[in-house]
Design a protein around this motif. Structure first.
Motif, PDB file in Angstrom:
ATOM      1  N   ASP A  62       0.808  -1.210   0.000  1.00 12.19           N
ATOM      2  CA  ASP A  62       0.000   0.000   0.000  1.00 12.19           C
ATOM      3  C   ASP A  62       0.846   1.266   0.000  1.00 12.19           C
ATOM      4  N   LEU A 128      -7.508   2.898  -0.245  1.00 15.09           N
ATOM      5  CA  LEU A 128      -8.711   2.814  -1.076  1.00 15.09           C
ATOM      6  C   LEU A 128      -9.080   4.170  -1.638  1.00 15.09           C
ATOM      7  N   GLY A 131      -7.756   5.624  -5.016  1.00 14.90           N
ATOM      8  CA  GLY A 131      -8.327   5.306  -6.322  1.00 14.90           C
ATOM      9  C   GLY A 131      -9.340   6.323  -6.806  1.00 14.90           C
ATOM     10  N   PHE A 132      -9.681   7.313  -5.952  1.00  9.92           N
ATOM     11  CA  PHE A 132     -10.740   8.263  -6.314  1.00  9.92           C
ATOM     12  C   PHE A 132     -10.302   9.719  -6.255  1.00  9.92           C
ATOM     13  N   ARG A 208      -5.957   3.468 -10.983  1.00  8.86           N
ATOM     14  CA  ARG A 208      -6.902   3.677  -9.873  1.00  8.86           C
ATOM     15  C   ARG A 208      -7.323   2.333  -9.264  1.00  8.86           C
ATOM     16  N   TRP A 209      -7.490   1.323 -10.125  1.00  7.32           N
ATOM     17  CA  TRP A 209      -7.870   0.009  -9.635  1.00  7.32           C
ATOM     18  C   TRP A 209      -6.780  -0.608  -8.767  1.00  7.32           C
ATOM     19  N   ILE A 212      -7.599   0.718  -5.349  1.00  5.55           N
ATOM     20  CA  ILE A 212      -8.898   0.233  -4.880  1.00  5.55           C
ATOM     21  C   ILE A 212      -8.812  -1.237  -4.459  1.00  5.55           C
ATOM     22  N   CYS A 216      -9.058  -2.573  -0.508  1.00 13.28           N
ATOM     23  CA  CYS A 216     -10.146  -3.450  -0.056  1.00 13.28           C
ATOM     24  C   CYS A 216      -9.614  -4.709   0.621  1.00 13.28           C
TER      25      CYS A 216
END
Length: 479
Positions: A62, A128, A131-132, A208-209, A212, A216
């Motif tokens: 991460d 997470l 990704g946004f 981005r994935w 994400i 998760c």
């Protein structure tokens, strides 16, 4: 159980308490059944170390995924310019360093399971969110938060290891943590390669994935830690009542000091004034610049060697696997021979050779071979961290000393995140030159640590009396 029970210095025979032999006078020593102790250590290896390794692996996935994302669209997706990517990488480290000591003290107060579960869920949510995000400032904010949560991890785990394992058992276990870091690079390259092949989905870019999916997975694992990690060495859920009593007796037996077990600010002063902590911190700071630079920018460096972004992600996998194998072997040898200093002096040599090759030639094959040599930088940190921990005198000193010297070391991330700007592409002469120079400093520091400990051992041999309850008593420093 031992067939012969020796008398203590006060003339009272030790008494048996569930596998441990405890002297009637508490100032006397404790004997423990080696078979019971071996069984307990095997349980910690079985139930705790795999969780620690998984924690380190997920944390570094991460943390370093930003380096993998960079080679397939992260900067363009956020509209980054100049050295903004370096700034995003840098902001991770101030918060990371600032929160290390408070997190370790929280583990000692509230237990490892609760604190580390909170920490992992926290950084997972932040990952997470990566990704946004839509712009530079949002990326800075998330990176700052990520550093605040991840600052807990390594010093807390190293502290836990120091409370469970003896001096000659700690090298392999610290090695497990660094092996997980190295393997995270291999897994990161593999995951990034798969996601890059997957391409854009549901209106979201592939990079981005990456955030994400990894975020998760980490959230689920973090939520489970509260149930599966032990609170501390003496009350681990997988120990029987008998084994719990033995662990308490073992802590008494292995105590370096004869003073009270309760916390005292004297121990904080001892840690803050110990030159070994600062010298070890400088050694890791020096080595940390190539280590952090290698971990974050390896895909970028490989692209600079002439490979494509897709190749960079999968070519990093064997580099990290080889680094892990070397690390595990050296950690095993270090514990087996009970030697730290001589091994620590040898490790920087292949790293120095590797950076010299990268700087001396632009040949793709030679450059990739150099990456395998440079990967041994993880081994240096394993040995030096173990070496310093071995020579901190009790649990209270370690609870402050470990995060302090790790904080000094990790501040190198601030510098390492700035030495590979895009403007230096393709060969990144400045970044690789700085890494070469700092690894040489790391080599010098090992020699200074060795001289310091040898001097302390010589001085300790002359001390025979007038030792109070917090001063050193018959303590031989590990060389």
């Amino acid at each position: 159980m031992q067939e012969k029970i020796e008398e203590t210095s006060s003339g009272h025979a030790p008494t048996e308490i569930d596998g441990a032999l405890e002297a009637a006078d508490t100032s006397d020593y404790v004997l423990i059944d080696p078979l019971v102790e071996k069984r307990i250590i095997a349980k910690f290896d079985k139930f705790m170390m795999p969780q620690m390794a998984l924690l380190m692996l997920m944390a570094y996935l991460d943390r370093s995924n930003i380096g993998n994302a960079r080679v397939f669209g992260y900067e363009a997706g956020l509209g980054l310019t100049g050295n903004q990517f370096g700034n995003i990488s840098t902001l991770f480290y101030p918060a990371f360093v600032l929160f290390e000591i408070p997190w370790v003290m929280a583990v000692k107060r509230f237990g490892a399971n609760l604190v580390l579960a909170i920490v992992m869920v926290g950084w997972s949510v932040v990952t997470l969110g990566g990704g946004f995000i839509q712009n530079y400032h949002q990326a800075l904010t998330l990176r700052l938060l990520l550093g605040a949560f991840e600052g807990a991890l390594f010093p807390c785990l190293a502290f836990m290891i120091s409370t469970i394992y003896t001096v000659d058992q700690q090298g392999k276990r610290i090695g497990v943590l660094y092996a997980a870091i190295a393997l995270s690079g291999a897994f990161g390259g593999l995951i990034s390669y798969g996601i890059q092949l997957m391409g854009d989905r549901q209106g979201l870019a592939a990079w981005r994935w990456l955030f994400i999916i990894e975020g998760c997975v980490s959230i689920v694992m973090g939520a489970a830690l509260w149930l599966t990690l032990p609170r501390n060495a003496q009350t681990a859920w997988f120990l029987t009542i008998k084994e719990t009593e033995v662990m308490k007796a073992r802590m008494q037996r292995d105590a370096i000091y004869s003073g009270e077990e309760k916390f005292s600010w004297v121990y904080v002063k001892m840690a803050m004034s110990d030159p070994l902590i600062y010298l070890g911190g400088i050694a890791l700071f020096a080595s940390g610049i190539p280590l952090f630079g290698f971990g974050t920018f390896l895909p970028t460096i490989v692209v600079g060697l002439g490979y494509t972004s897709l190749q960079a992600n999968y070519l990093s996998i064997p580099v990290y696997v080889f680094a892990t194998i070397v690390l595990c072997f050296v950690a095993w040898v270090s514990d087996k021979t009970k030697t730290r200093g001589v091994i620590a002096i040898m490790i920087p040599i292949p790293v120095l050779i590797g950076y010299s090759i990268v700087l001396g030639t632009d040949n793709n094959g030679a450059g990739l071979f150099a990456m395998f040599l440079i990967g041994s930088v993880y081994t240096y940190n394993t040995v030096v961290v173990t070496w310093v921990i071995n020579n901190l005198q009790n649990e209270h000193v370690r609870s402050v000393g470990i995060p302090l010297f790790v904080a000094i070391a990790n501040s190198s991330g601030i510098a390492s995140s700035q030495i590979y700007p895009a403007t230096e592409s393709p060969r990144f002469i400045k970044g690789n030159s700085i890494s070469l120079g700092m690894e040489f400093v790391a080599l010098i520091c090992v020699g200074l640590i060795y001289l310091l400990l040898r001097r302390r051992n010589a001085k300790s041999a002359l001390v025979t009396d007038n030792i109070d309850d917090v001063k050193q008593s018959n303590f031989k420093y590990t060389m």
